[in-house]
Design a protein around this motif. Sequence first.
Motif, PDB file in Angstrom:
ATOM      1  N   SER A 150      -3.551 -14.780  -0.899  1.00  0.00           N
ATOM      2  CA  SER A 150      -3.380 -14.747   0.441  1.00  0.00           C
ATOM      3  C   SER A 150      -2.188 -14.016   0.816  1.00  0.00           C
ATOM      4  CB  SER A 150      -3.447 -16.069   1.232  1.00  0.00           C
ATOM      5  OG  SER A 150      -3.169 -16.039   2.637  1.00  0.00           O
ATOM      6  N   PRO A 151      -1.787 -12.706   0.720  1.00  0.00           N
ATOM      7  CA  PRO A 151      -0.606 -12.238   0.903  1.00  0.00           C
ATOM      8  C   PRO A 151      -0.303 -12.527   2.508  1.00  0.00           C
ATOM      9  CG  PRO A 151      -2.344 -10.621  -0.163  1.00  0.00           C
ATOM     10  CD  PRO A 151      -3.036 -11.809   0.127  1.00  0.00           C
ATOM     11  N   ALA A 152      -1.283 -12.980   3.175  1.00  0.00           N
ATOM     12  CA  ALA A 152      -0.984 -13.042   4.811  1.00  0.00           C
ATOM     13  C   ALA A 152       0.026 -14.248   4.780  1.00  0.00           C
ATOM     14  CB  ALA A 152      -2.145 -13.517   5.802  1.00  0.00           C
ATOM     15  N   ALA A 153      -0.194 -15.369   3.836  1.00  0.00           N
ATOM     16  CA  ALA A 153       0.519 -16.690   3.838  1.00  0.00           C
ATOM     17  C   ALA A 153       2.018 -16.349   3.326  1.00  0.00           C
ATOM     18  CB  ALA A 153      -0.209 -17.660   2.748  1.00  0.00           C
TER      19      ALA A 153
ATOM     20  N   HIS B 145      -7.319  -9.984   2.022  1.00  0.00           N
ATOM     21  CA  HIS B 145      -7.252  -8.564   1.855  1.00  0.00           C
ATOM     22  C   HIS B 145      -6.026  -8.076   2.550  1.00  0.00           C
ATOM     23  CE1 HIS B 145     -10.844  -8.098  -0.478  1.00  0.00           C
ATOM     24  NE2 HIS B 145     -11.618  -8.885   0.349  1.00  0.00           N
ATOM     25  N   ALA B 146      -5.102  -8.857   3.078  1.00  0.00           N
ATOM     26  CA  ALA B 146      -3.977  -8.301   3.754  1.00  0.00           C
ATOM     27  C   ALA B 146      -3.249  -7.547   3.137  1.00  0.00           C
ATOM     28  CB  ALA B 146      -3.398  -9.566   4.523  1.00  0.00           C
ATOM     29  N   SER B 147      -2.579  -6.569   3.590  1.00  0.00           N
ATOM     30  CA  SER B 147      -1.445  -6.122   2.753  1.00  0.00           C
ATOM     31  C   SER B 147      -0.031  -6.839   2.614  1.00  0.00           C
ATOM     32  CB  SER B 147      -0.781  -4.587   3.606  1.00  0.00           C
ATOM     33  OG  SER B 147      -1.869  -3.663   3.898  1.00  0.00           O
TER      34      SER B 147
ATOM     35  N   ASP C  47      -5.620  -2.182  -8.102  1.00  0.00           N
ATOM     36  CA  ASP C  47      -5.838  -2.237  -6.582  1.00  0.00           C
ATOM     37  C   ASP C  47      -6.327  -3.772  -6.410  1.00  0.00           C
ATOM     38  OD1 ASP C  47      -8.707  -2.326  -7.238  1.00  0.00           O
ATOM     39  OD2 ASP C  47      -8.664   0.020  -6.767  1.00  0.00           O
ATOM     40  N   ARG C  48      -6.637  -4.129  -4.942  1.00  0.00           N
ATOM     41  CA  ARG C  48      -7.161  -5.453  -4.649  1.00  0.00           C
ATOM     42  C   ARG C  48      -8.373  -5.632  -5.072  1.00  0.00           C
ATOM     43  NH1 ARG C  48      -3.749  -9.587  -3.738  1.00  0.00           N
ATOM     44  NH2 ARG C  48      -4.822 -11.230  -2.520  1.00  0.00           N
ATOM     45  N   ALA C  49      -9.145  -4.757  -5.250  1.00  0.00           N
ATOM     46  CA  ALA C  49     -10.627  -5.192  -5.853  1.00  0.00           C
ATOM     47  C   ALA C  49     -10.613  -5.721  -7.322  1.00  0.00           C
ATOM     48  CB  ALA C  49     -11.782  -3.947  -5.597  1.00  0.00           C
ATOM     49  N   ASP C  50      -9.650  -4.729  -8.100  1.00  0.00           N
ATOM     50  CA  ASP C  50      -9.201  -4.981  -9.574  1.00  0.00           C
ATOM     51  C   ASP C  50      -8.650  -6.592  -9.425  1.00  0.00           C
ATOM     52  OD1 ASP C  50      -9.426  -4.065 -12.032  1.00  0.00           O
ATOM     53  OD2 ASP C  50      -7.056  -3.356 -12.034  1.00  0.00           O
ATOM     54  N   TYR C  51      -7.695  -6.736  -8.488  1.00  0.00           N
ATOM     55  CA  TYR C  51      -7.087  -8.107  -8.578  1.00  0.00           C
ATOM     56  C   TYR C  51      -7.976  -9.125  -8.601  1.00  0.00           C
ATOM     57  CZ  TYR C  51      -4.269 -11.962  -6.978  1.00  0.00           C
ATOM     58  OH  TYR C  51      -3.648 -13.241  -6.778  1.00  0.00           O
TER      59      TYR C  51
END
Length: 255
Positions: free
Chosen positions: A119-122, A50-52, A78-82
């Motif tokens: 993983s947007p964080a990655a 869930h990271a931006s 949005d992320r939930a849709d993703y």
Amino acid sequence: MTPPPPQRSLAELRALTPARVGLGRAGASLTTQALLDFTLDHARARDAVHASFEAEAIAAALTGQGMRALVVTSQVADRADYLKRPDLGRRLSRESRELLEERGSAACDLLIVIADGLSPAAVNAHALGLLDALMPKLAGFGIGAVVVAGGARVALGDEIGALLKARMTIVLIGERPGLSAPQSLGAYLTFAPQPGLTDVARNCVSNIQSAGLSFEEAASKIAWLAREGLSRGTTGVALKDESGLQLATSLAAPA
């Protein structure tokens, strides 16, 4: 008679792997420390999903290095849709498709897509470092714009590559977080990208992270696959990663 190998303690075995082994128990349950460690790692994995996605910052950094960067999005809202609609993450939004059609360039050998994935964080942590190691190894190839894609699944690179007339796409994307690897990056290579392809047509270099493949190791594998894929006109099940064999052969050769 050969003596038996020495027995290792559970502590020594745990030091060899991030996997959960020999956790112990308290009655019928895990020990408190093991439970707390599991809960922390689970929270880190959820946070990574869930990271931006720092798409604009990544694009600005690429532009500062003299590369042409384009920012696009998929059809997810949005992320939930993703997370609920993987199919929408495989197609460009109407605005992004129009952007690429307007700014399309001449055909190129390679097109690099930096995508958030699971993983947007990655991607925030590793994409630029991997690209720094990779670009010198791709010298001699015609490389198009770097496309930064939000709300993206791997297959979004197929539509992007087709629109920008790329012979091959390299999609750098955040992999599904594990409990011991919340920030793992993957690279997917696809020859002749077009919508409708499946993973049988791709090669993947996985586990690019601090506890996995280093940027240099991953860049060498990706560059080998790109070079061989373009030379042979294929990727996927027809192209096996023999970069390690090639390295072993060169090391074994007499000076």
